[in-house]
Write an enzyme that holds these catalytic residues in place. Sequence first.
Site, PDB file in Angstrom:
ATOM      1  N   VAL A  91     -34.598  41.992  83.775  1.00 59.27           N
ATOM      2  CA  VAL A  91     -33.846  41.929  85.026  1.00 59.27           C
ATOM      3  C   VAL A  91     -34.734  41.196  86.033  1.00 59.27           C
ATOM      4  O   VAL A  91     -35.645  41.778  86.604  1.00 59.27           O
ATOM      5  CB  VAL A  91     -33.462  43.337  85.535  1.00 59.27           C
ATOM      6  CG1 VAL A  91     -32.767  43.251  86.883  1.00 59.27           C
ATOM      7  CG2 VAL A  91     -32.598  44.055  84.525  1.00 59.27           C
ATOM      8  N   LYS A  92     -34.444  39.908  86.183  1.00 61.67           N
ATOM      9  CA  LYS A  92     -35.232  39.086  87.091  1.00 61.67           C
ATOM     10  C   LYS A  92     -34.466  38.716  88.347  1.00 61.67           C
ATOM     11  O   LYS A  92     -35.063  38.365  89.355  1.00 61.67           O
ATOM     12  CB  LYS A  92     -35.680  37.811  86.371  1.00 61.67           C
ATOM     13  CG  LYS A  92     -36.597  38.078  85.201  1.00 61.67           C
ATOM     14  CD  LYS A  92     -36.979  36.796  84.516  1.00 61.67           C
ATOM     15  CE  LYS A  92     -37.870  37.064  83.322  1.00 61.67           C
ATOM     16  NZ  LYS A  92     -38.200  35.830  82.606  1.00 61.67           N
ATOM     17  N   THR A  93     -33.136  38.752  88.257  1.00 58.55           N
ATOM     18  CA  THR A  93     -32.304  38.377  89.397  1.00 58.55           C
ATOM     19  C   THR A  93     -31.195  39.412  89.566  1.00 58.55           C
ATOM     20  O   THR A  93     -30.969  40.251  88.688  1.00 58.55           O
ATOM     21  CB  THR A  93     -31.643  37.001  89.169  1.00 58.55           C
ATOM     22  OG1 THR A  93     -30.726  37.117  88.070  1.00 58.55           O
ATOM     23  CG2 THR A  93     -32.678  35.913  88.876  1.00 58.55           C
TER      24      THR A  93
END
Length: 130
Positions: free
Chosen positions: A15-17
């Site tokens: 989950v980067k964005t």
Amino acid sequence: NSFIVYVPRKRFLPVKTTDDLFAVQSDLFAVKHGSLSLRKERKGMIAVPTVKLGAHFRTVDAYLKRLPNGVPDVLGLEHLTVSGNVYFGEDVVLKGTVIIVAEEGSRIDIASGSILKDKVVTGNLRIVEH
């Protein structure tokens, strides 16, 4: 002394964005034995739909403000693009390809209970519940 630990994708979804956060928080996945697994209703479809949230959703605070009741039902979703000042009500269902674009300086509210299937929503839309 170093070593590598391999974690298969089915056990880890980065989950980067807020686009990634949207998918992980959705009803696409169930937690089983400490790992996320794709819900069986999703079999035969694109594993994880394409989600593109615009600049108004970039920070977690802004994202949560626009999704106060959580992520819509997206089990039947293939592609979602949201751009501009957009807010989602409760119990919203998104299916197929959904594109929502609020014009500059305007706002779109997706009303509680809305079902959008293969729709393009643009402009300025504020639905007031009676």
